[in-house]
Design an enzyme around this catalytic site. Structure first.
Site, PDB file in Angstrom:
ATOM      1  N   ASP A   1       2.024   4.655  13.239  1.00  0.00           N
ATOM      2  CA  ASP A   1       3.430   4.293  13.010  1.00  0.00           C
ATOM      3  C   ASP A   1       3.889   3.238  14.004  1.00  0.00           C
ATOM      4  O   ASP A   1       4.955   2.657  13.844  1.00  0.00           O
ATOM      5  CB  ASP A   1       4.307   5.549  13.160  1.00  0.00           C
ATOM      6  CG  ASP A   1       5.771   5.273  12.886  1.00  0.00           C
ATOM      7  OD1 ASP A   1       6.056   4.641  11.840  1.00  0.00           O
ATOM      8  OD2 ASP A   1       6.629   5.663  13.697  1.00  0.00           O
TER       9      ASP A   1
ATOM     10  N   HIS B   1       6.975   1.753  12.178  1.00  0.00           N
ATOM     11  CA  HIS B   1       7.786   2.464  13.179  1.00  0.00           C
ATOM     12  C   HIS B   1       8.926   3.247  12.499  1.00  0.00           C
ATOM     13  O   HIS B   1      10.105   3.030  12.783  1.00  0.00           O
ATOM     14  CB  HIS B   1       8.331   1.496  14.235  1.00  0.00           C
ATOM     15  CG  HIS B   1       8.683   2.178  15.531  1.00  0.00           C
ATOM     16  ND1 HIS B   1       8.511   1.596  16.757  1.00  0.00           N
ATOM     17  CD2 HIS B   1       9.208   3.402  15.798  1.00  0.00           C
ATOM     18  CE1 HIS B   1       8.920   2.421  17.714  1.00  0.00           C
ATOM     19  NE2 HIS B   1       9.348   3.531  17.146  1.00  0.00           N
ATOM     20  N   LEU B   2       8.512   4.158  11.618  1.00  0.00           N
ATOM     21  CA  LEU B   2       9.488   4.950  10.859  1.00  0.00           C
ATOM     22  C   LEU B   2       9.699   6.337  11.443  1.00  0.00           C
ATOM     23  O   LEU B   2      10.404   7.157  10.867  1.00  0.00           O
ATOM     24  CB  LEU B   2       8.997   5.127   9.408  1.00  0.00           C
ATOM     25  CG  LEU B   2       8.987   3.902   8.501  1.00  0.00           C
ATOM     26  CD1 LEU B   2       8.572   4.297   7.085  1.00  0.00           C
ATOM     27  CD2 LEU B   2      10.376   3.260   8.452  1.00  0.00           C
TER      28      LEU B   2
ATOM     29  N   ALA C   1       1.978   8.270  16.455  1.00  0.00           N
ATOM     30  CA  ALA C   1       3.383   8.004  16.106  1.00  0.00           C
ATOM     31  C   ALA C   1       4.214   8.035  17.391  1.00  0.00           C
ATOM     32  O   ALA C   1       5.393   8.369  17.358  1.00  0.00           O
ATOM     33  CB  ALA C   1       3.888   9.034  15.105  1.00  0.00           C
TER      34      ALA C   1
ATOM     35  N   GLU D   1       5.501  -5.222  18.342  1.00  0.00           N
ATOM     36  CA  GLU D   1       6.286  -4.979  17.121  1.00  0.00           C
ATOM     37  C   GLU D   1       7.409  -5.993  17.011  1.00  0.00           C
ATOM     38  O   GLU D   1       7.943  -6.410  18.049  1.00  0.00           O
ATOM     39  CB  GLU D   1       6.873  -3.557  17.140  1.00  0.00           C
ATOM     40  CG  GLU D   1       5.797  -2.483  17.105  1.00  0.00           C
ATOM     41  CD  GLU D   1       6.371  -1.056  17.076  1.00  0.00           C
ATOM     42  OE1 GLU D   1       7.611  -0.892  16.971  1.00  0.00           O
ATOM     43  OE2 GLU D   1       5.586  -0.117  17.151  1.00  0.00           O
TER      44      GLU D   1
ATOM     45  N   ASP E   1      -2.360  17.830  28.566  1.00  0.00           N
ATOM     46  CA  ASP E   1      -1.114  17.447  29.229  1.00  0.00           C
ATOM     47  C   ASP E   1      -1.128  18.052  30.623  1.00  0.00           C
ATOM     48  O   ASP E   1      -0.843  19.237  30.802  1.00  0.00           O
ATOM     49  CB  ASP E   1       0.107  17.935  28.431  1.00  0.00           C
ATOM     50  CG  ASP E   1       1.412  17.350  28.960  1.00  0.00           C
ATOM     51  OD1 ASP E   1       1.513  17.112  30.182  1.00  0.00           O
ATOM     52  OD2 ASP E   1       2.338  17.140  28.152  1.00  0.00           O
TER      53      ASP E   1
HETATM   54  P1  NAD Z   1       8.397  14.018  26.176  1.00  0.00           P
HETATM   55  O1  NAD Z   1       8.702  13.319  27.443  1.00  0.00           O
HETATM   56  O2  NAD Z   1       9.203  15.207  25.800  1.00  0.00           O
HETATM   57  O3  NAD Z   1       6.855  14.451  26.172  1.00  0.00           O
HETATM   58  C1  NAD Z   1       5.818  13.652  26.643  1.00  0.00           C
HETATM   59  C2  NAD Z   1       4.737  14.557  27.209  1.00  0.00           C
HETATM   60  O4  NAD Z   1       3.669  13.709  27.642  1.00  0.00           O
HETATM   61  C3  NAD Z   1       5.199  15.369  28.423  1.00  0.00           C
HETATM   62  O5  NAD Z   1       4.913  16.748  28.230  1.00  0.00           O
HETATM   63  C4  NAD Z   1       4.391  14.807  29.584  1.00  0.00           C
HETATM   64  O6  NAD Z   1       4.003  15.805  30.523  1.00  0.00           O
HETATM   65  C5  NAD Z   1       3.174  14.249  28.864  1.00  0.00           C
HETATM   66  N1  NAD Z   1       2.510  13.191  29.628  1.00  0.00           N
HETATM   67  C6  NAD Z   1       3.081  12.178  30.324  1.00  0.00           C
HETATM   68  N2  NAD Z   1       2.120  11.401  30.887  1.00  0.00           N
HETATM   69  C7  NAD Z   1       0.944  11.939  30.528  1.00  0.00           C
HETATM   70  C8  NAD Z   1      -0.408  11.584  30.783  1.00  0.00           C
HETATM   71  N3  NAD Z   1      -0.720  10.522  31.522  1.00  0.00           N
HETATM   72  N4  NAD Z   1      -1.392  12.349  30.252  1.00  0.00           N
HETATM   73  C9  NAD Z   1      -1.093  13.444  29.498  1.00  0.00           C
HETATM   74  N5  NAD Z   1       0.174  13.841  29.230  1.00  0.00           N
HETATM   75  C10 NAD Z   1       1.169  13.099  29.741  1.00  0.00           C
HETATM   76  O7  NAD Z   1       8.468  12.907  25.036  1.00  0.00           O
HETATM   77  P2  NAD Z   1       8.693  13.130  23.479  1.00  0.00           P
HETATM   78  O8  NAD Z   1      10.151  13.176  23.178  1.00  0.00           O
HETATM   79  O9  NAD Z   1       7.845  14.251  23.016  1.00  0.00           O
HETATM   80  O10 NAD Z   1       8.165  11.725  22.899  1.00  0.00           O
HETATM   81  C11 NAD Z   1       6.783  11.456  22.830  1.00  0.00           C
HETATM   82  C12 NAD Z   1       6.551  10.012  22.411  1.00  0.00           C
HETATM   83  O11 NAD Z   1       7.029   9.801  21.091  1.00  0.00           O
HETATM   84  C13 NAD Z   1       7.245   8.948  23.277  1.00  0.00           C
HETATM   85  O12 NAD Z   1       6.368   7.865  23.443  1.00  0.00           O
HETATM   86  C14 NAD Z   1       8.408   8.500  22.412  1.00  0.00           C
HETATM   87  O13 NAD Z   1       8.827   7.206  22.725  1.00  0.00           O
HETATM   88  C15 NAD Z   1       7.744   8.558  21.056  1.00  0.00           C
HETATM   89  N6  NAD Z   1       8.649   8.588  19.910  1.00  0.00           N
HETATM   90  C16 NAD Z   1       8.323   7.808  18.851  1.00  0.00           C
HETATM   91  C17 NAD Z   1       9.120   7.826  17.742  1.00  0.00           C
HETATM   92  C18 NAD Z   1       8.813   6.949  16.576  1.00  0.00           C
HETATM   93  O14 NAD Z   1       9.741   6.468  15.947  1.00  0.00           O
HETATM   94  N7  NAD Z   1       7.570   6.738  16.247  1.00  0.00           N
HETATM   95  C19 NAD Z   1      10.261   8.656  17.701  1.00  0.00           C
HETATM   96  C20 NAD Z   1      10.553   9.439  18.797  1.00  0.00           C
HETATM   97  C21 NAD Z   1       9.735   9.410  19.916  1.00  0.00           C
HETATM   98  C1  MLT Z   2      12.322   6.495  19.817  1.00  0.00           C
HETATM   99  O1  MLT Z   2      11.718   6.361  20.888  1.00  0.00           O
HETATM  100  O2  MLT Z   2      13.380   7.134  19.731  1.00  0.00           O
HETATM  101  C2  MLT Z   2      11.738   5.923  18.585  1.00  0.00           C
HETATM  102  O3  MLT Z   2      10.695   5.080  18.811  1.00  0.00           O
HETATM  103  C3  MLT Z   2      12.641   5.492  17.523  1.00  0.00           C
HETATM  104  C4  MLT Z   2      13.453   4.254  17.718  1.00  0.00           C
HETATM  105  O4  MLT Z   2      12.927   3.218  18.073  1.00  0.00           O
HETATM  106  O5  MLT Z   2      14.644   4.320  17.536  1.00  0.00           O
END
Ligand code: NAD
Ligand code: MLT
Length: 311
Positions: free
Chosen positions: A256, A279-280, A230, A261, A171
Site C-alpha cells: 500500500d 496508500h489507501l 501497509a 509517493e 518487536d
Molecule cells: P505504533 O507506534 O503504535 O506501533 C509501532 C510498533 O513498532 C511499536 O510497537 C514499536 O515498539 C515497534 N517498533 C518500532 N521500532 C521498531 C524496530 N526497529 N523493530 C521492531 N519493532 C519496532 O504505530 P501504528 O499506529 O501501529 O502504525 C504502524 C505503521 O503504520 C506506521 O508506520 C504508520 O505510519 C503506518 N500507517 C499506515 C497507514 C496507511 O495508510 N497505509 C495508516 C495508518 C498507519
Molecule cells: C497515516 O500515517 O495516518 C497514514 O499513512 C494515512 C495518511 O497518510 O493519512
C-alpha cells in the site's frame, strides 16, 4: 481582532473543517506544491497536513507565526519533529483515528495475495475464465509474522488469530507478557523470517527500520512467503524485493506504500504476483472523519494554550 489562521494543506473531513470554521480563518493550499506552500505559511498559526506535505526546517523558516503542526493521521515521518521543537512549534497527530481502517486494509491485501483476487478479477473482466491459474492458499494453520506489535500490529494479530493462524511477532519494545496475553509469540527477526508463511509490516519509518527487510532478510524467508507492507514504503527494500520476486524467493506481495509517493510506476508493478494500492490504508469515511475531528480538536486546544491529550 483578526482570527488565528489555520492552513489546511491536504484533504480534511468536512466535520474537521466545521469544528474550526467558527473561530479561525481556515485557508487551503496544496501542501505537495512547495511553491504554493512556502508563501502560504507566512502568517499562519496552525498547519494541518496528512502524508504528502513535507514539513521540515524550510517550512518553519517561512512560518514565523506557526504554533502547531497537526498531522491528520498516524505517521509523523513527513514532519521533522526536531526542527519543529527548535522552532518552538508543537506537533500533534491523531494516533488512533485510522488504526482499525489500516489493520483492515493490511488484511485485505493479505487475503488478496493468498487468493489472487485482483489478478482473477482483471482476467475475468477481460473474458478469461481461469480457475486453476488462480489457485491460492488457506490462512488456517499458517504462521503470520507481525513486524511491529503496536496499535495496528495488535489489531492485525487479533483479527488473523480468528482465521486460526499462528501469530508470531518481532518487536523488541513489547513485553513478552503483553504479547502472551494477546496469544502472540514474540520471536527474533531471524526466527520470524524463517518461520512465517505470511509477513505483515506495522513499523514506523525510522532510521532503524528503513531497509529492515532487505536482501539478506529476503534470503532467509520461505519461498512460499507472502509479504504485506501497509506501513511505510522503504521498510521493505524495493530493489531487494524486486530481485527476490524475480528469483522466486517470495511467492506474493501486497503493497500500500512506496519509498517515494505518489508512485505510479515501479519495477514491482510488472510482477503478476504483486498486488498494490495507492496508500489507501487510512482511506475510509470513518477514519477520515475521526482524523479530521481529532486534529481539529487538538488544534483548538493548542491555539488556546491548553493541554493537548494523546487522542
Ligand atoms: P505504533 O507506534 O503504535 O506501533 C509501532 C510498533 O513498532 C511499536 O510497537 C514499536 O515498539 C515497534 N517498533 C518500532 N521500532 C521498531 C524496530 N526497529 N523493530 C521492531 N519493532 C519496532 O504505530 P501504528 O499506529 O501501529 O502504525 C504502524 C505503521 O503504520 C506506521 O508506520 C504508520 O505510519 C503506518 N500507517 C499506515 C497507514 C496507511 O495508510 N497505509 C495508516 C495508518 C498507519
Ligand atoms: C497515516 O500515517 O495516518 C497514514 O499513512 C494515512 C495518511 O497518510 O493519512
Amino acid at each position: 481582532m483578526s482570527k488565528p489562521v489555520v492552513l489546511v494543506a491536504e484533504e480534511l473531513s468536512p466535520a474537521g473543517i466545521e469544528l474550526l470554521a467558527s473561530d479561525f480563518d481556515v485557508r487551503h493550499v496544496d501542501g505537495a506544491d512547495r511553491a504554493a506552500l512556502l508563501p502560504a505559511v507566512a502568517d499562519v498559526d496552525a498547519l494541518i497536513v496528512r502524508s504528502a506535505t513535507k514539513v521540515n526546517a524550510e517550512v518553519f523558516e517561512h512560518a514565523r507565526k506557526l504554533r502547531v503542526v497537526a498531522r491528520a493521521g498516524v505517521g509523523l515521518d513527513n514532519v521533522d519533529v526536531e526542527a519543529a521543537t527548535k522552532a518552538g512549534v508543537m506537533v500533534v497527530n491523531a494516533p488512533t483515528s485510522n488504526i482499525v481502517t489500516a489493520a483492515e486494509h493490511a488484511i485485505a491485501l493479505l487475503l488478496a495475495t493468498a487468493r489472487n483476487v485482483p489478478q482473477a478479477h482483471s482476467a475475468l473482466k477481460q473474458g478469461e475464465w481461469k480457475r486453476s491459474k488462480y489457485t491460492g492458499v488457506e490462512l488456517q494453520g499458517k504462521t503470520v509474522g507481525v513486524l511491529g506489535l503496536g496499535r495496528i500490529g495488535v489489531l492485525v494479530a487479533q483479527r488473523l488469530a480468528a482465521f486460526d493462524m499462528e501469530v508470531v511477532a518481532y518487536d523488541p519494545y513489547v513485553q513478552a507478557a503483553r504479547a502472551a496475553q494477546l496469544g502472540v509469540r514474540l520471536v527474533t527477526l531471524d526466527e520470524l523470517l524463517r518461520e512465517s508463511d505470511f509477513i505483515t509490516v506495522h513499523l514506523p519509518k525510522t532510521p532503524e527500520t528503513i531497509g529492515l527487510i532487505g536482501d539478506k532478510e529476503l534470503h532467509q524467508v520461505k519461498p512460499s512467503v507472502r509479504i504485506v507492507n501497509a506501513a511505510r514504503g522503504g521498510i521493505v527494500d524495493e530493489n531487494a524485493l524486486d530481485l527476490a520476486l524475480k528469483e522466486g524467493r517470495v511467492a506474493a506481495v501486497g503493497l500500500d506504500v512506496f519509498s517515494s509517493e505518489p508512485c505510479t510506476d515501479s519495477p514491482l508493478f510488472h510482477h503478476d504476483n504483486v498486488v498494490v494500492t495507492p496508500h489507501l490504508g487510512a482511506s475510509t469515511h470513518e477514519a477520515q472523519e475521526k482524523a479530521g475531528t481529532q486534529v481539529a480538536r487538538s488544534v483548538r486546544l493548542a491555539l488556546a494554550g491548553e493541554f493537548v491529550p494523546d487522542a
